[in-house]
Design a protein around this motif. Sequence first.
Motif, PDB file in Angstrom:
ATOM      1  N   ARG A  60       0.860  -1.183   0.000  1.00 32.25           N
ATOM      2  CA  ARG A  60       0.000   0.000   0.000  1.00 32.25           C
ATOM      3  C   ARG A  60       0.897   1.233   0.000  1.00 32.25           C
ATOM      4  N   ARG A  61       0.680   2.091  -0.945  1.00 31.40           N
ATOM      5  CA  ARG A  61       1.436   3.340  -1.017  1.00 31.40           C
ATOM      6  C   ARG A  61       0.828   4.355  -0.057  1.00 31.40           C
ATOM      7  N   LYS A  62       1.550   5.428   0.203  1.00 36.82           N
ATOM      8  CA  LYS A  62       1.072   6.467   1.127  1.00 36.82           C
ATOM      9  C   LYS A  62      -0.257   7.071   0.681  1.00 36.82           C
ATOM     10  N   ASN A  63      -0.478   7.129  -0.632  1.00 41.69           N
ATOM     11  CA  ASN A  63      -1.721   7.702  -1.149  1.00 41.69           C
ATOM     12  C   ASN A  63      -2.886   6.704  -1.132  1.00 41.69           C
ATOM     13  N   GLY A  64      -2.657   5.505  -0.576  1.00 39.28           N
ATOM     14  CA  GLY A  64      -3.709   4.491  -0.480  1.00 39.28           C
ATOM     15  C   GLY A  64      -3.780   3.541  -1.654  1.00 39.28           C
ATOM     16  N   HIS A  65      -2.952   3.756  -2.673  1.00 34.74           N
ATOM     17  CA  HIS A  65      -2.967   2.859  -3.827  1.00 34.74           C
ATOM     18  C   HIS A  65      -2.459   1.478  -3.427  1.00 34.74           C
ATOM     19  N   LEU A  66      -3.153   0.477  -3.921  1.00 31.84           N
ATOM     20  CA  LEU A  66      -2.833  -0.918  -3.606  1.00 31.84           C
ATOM     21  C   LEU A  66      -2.254  -1.614  -4.833  1.00 31.84           C
ATOM     22  N   TYR A  67      -1.222  -2.421  -4.578  1.00 29.59           N
ATOM     23  CA  TYR A  67      -0.601  -3.216  -5.636  1.00 29.59           C
ATOM     24  C   TYR A  67      -0.328  -4.611  -5.088  1.00 29.59           C
ATOM     25  N   VAL A  68      -0.550  -5.615  -5.921  1.00 31.26           N
ATOM     26  CA  VAL A  68      -0.172  -6.967  -5.535  1.00 31.26           C
ATOM     27  C   VAL A  68       1.355  -6.991  -5.504  1.00 31.26           C
ATOM     28  N   SER A  69       1.929  -7.645  -4.498  1.00 37.58           N
ATOM     29  CA  SER A  69       3.385  -7.642  -4.353  1.00 37.58           C
ATOM     30  C   SER A  69       4.035  -8.634  -5.313  1.00 37.58           C
ATOM     31  N   SER A  70       5.304  -8.391  -5.596  1.00 39.44           N
ATOM     32  CA  SER A  70       6.037  -9.324  -6.458  1.00 39.44           C
ATOM     33  C   SER A  70       6.146 -10.687  -5.784  1.00 39.44           C
ATOM     34  N   GLY A  71       6.217 -10.690  -4.438  1.00 40.61           N
ATOM     35  CA  GLY A  71       6.235 -11.966  -3.707  1.00 40.61           C
ATOM     36  C   GLY A  71       4.968 -12.771  -3.933  1.00 40.61           C
ATOM     37  N   ALA A  72       3.845 -12.080  -3.927  1.00 43.58           N
ATOM     38  CA  ALA A  72       2.566 -12.766  -4.177  1.00 43.58           C
ATOM     39  C   ALA A  72       2.507 -13.282  -5.609  1.00 43.58           C
ATOM     40  N   LEU A  73       2.963 -12.450  -6.547  1.00 45.52           N
ATOM     41  CA  LEU A  73       2.953 -12.887  -7.947  1.00 45.52           C
ATOM     42  C   LEU A  73       3.817 -14.128  -8.142  1.00 45.52           C
ATOM     43  N   HIS A  74       4.981 -14.132  -7.512  1.00 45.16           N
ATOM     44  CA  HIS A  74       5.876 -15.278  -7.634  1.00 45.16           C
ATOM     45  C   HIS A  74       5.267 -16.515  -6.963  1.00 45.16           C
ATOM     46  N   HIS A  75       4.822 -16.349  -5.719  1.00 43.02           N
ATOM     47  CA  HIS A  75       4.279 -17.470  -4.946  1.00 43.02           C
ATOM     48  C   HIS A  75       3.046 -18.079  -5.615  1.00 43.02           C
ATOM     49  N   PHE A  76       2.089 -17.231  -5.949  1.00 45.00           N
ATOM     50  CA  PHE A  76       0.842 -17.756  -6.497  1.00 45.00           C
ATOM     51  C   PHE A  76       0.966 -18.129  -7.954  1.00 45.00           C
ATOM     52  N   GLY A  77       1.881 -17.475  -8.672  1.00 45.46           N
ATOM     53  CA  GLY A  77       2.159 -17.904 -10.042  1.00 45.46           C
ATOM     54  C   GLY A  77       2.718 -19.312 -10.050  1.00 45.46           C
ATOM     55  N   HIS A  78       3.593 -19.602  -9.077  1.00 50.34           N
ATOM     56  CA  HIS A  78       4.151 -20.951  -8.954  1.00 50.34           C
ATOM     57  C   HIS A  78       3.048 -21.952  -8.613  1.00 50.34           C
ATOM     58  N   LEU A  79       2.173 -21.582  -7.668  1.00 48.51           N
ATOM     59  CA  LEU A  79       1.073 -22.482  -7.302  1.00 48.51           C
ATOM     60  C   LEU A  79       0.169 -22.756  -8.494  1.00 48.51           C
ATOM     61  N   MET A  80      -0.143 -21.696  -9.249  1.00 46.95           N
ATOM     62  CA  MET A  80      -1.022 -21.874 -10.402  1.00 46.95           C
ATOM     63  C   MET A  80      -0.406 -22.830 -11.411  1.00 46.95           C
ATOM     64  N   SER A  81       0.882 -22.664 -11.679  1.00 46.89           N
ATOM     65  CA  SER A  81       1.502 -23.503 -12.696  1.00 46.89           C
ATOM     66  C   SER A  81       1.772 -24.914 -12.202  1.00 46.89           C
ATOM     67  N   SER A  82       2.007 -25.076 -10.911  1.00 49.31           N
ATOM     68  CA  SER A  82       2.351 -26.409 -10.413  1.00 49.31           C
ATOM     69  C   SER A  82       1.148 -27.210  -9.939  1.00 49.31           C
TER      70      SER A  82
END
Length: 152
Positions: free
Chosen positions: A111-133
């Motif tokens: 979460r940025r100071k202005n309240g903007h939300l972004y999925v983290s690179s850790g989540a992308l890596h972790h869940f991308g691995h789960l999706m593919s495996s």
Amino acid sequence: MDAGIEAPPAEKIKKQRMLRDVALLLAKHEVRNMKRWFEEFDRDIMLPILLGEIALHNIGTPSAGAVGGDGLPECTLKPCNAYSIAAATGLPRETVRRKVARLVELGWVSRRKNGHLYVSSGALHHFGHLMSSRELPDLIDTADRARRLLGD
């Protein structure tokens, strides 16, 4: 078959049975996935739903014509906030705010100071691995089984 001509009863029953079997197969697949996500997110089923919405908002649609080094369309991450996620999910904003705070604690969302939300690179890596495996092979297997049941 003509729209005005009704199928023979035996054919109708066979088709209904086939559709029921496919619906049951798909329901089993969905329940299996929900159980996996439930466990993956500390038994809080709302967290994967919110993370998914944040990711979908961030990714949006690929930039027209822009291609990355991997040959895939380039995506510029687009911000979202608790309000837009609440609107997308139909959940109360306060519920979304609390659950997003948990996703931030887990490291899946930043979460940025202005309240903007972004999925983290850790989540992308972790869940991308789960999706593919795990998820993708299960989905493909379920689709193959559904096709066989439908006689395609």
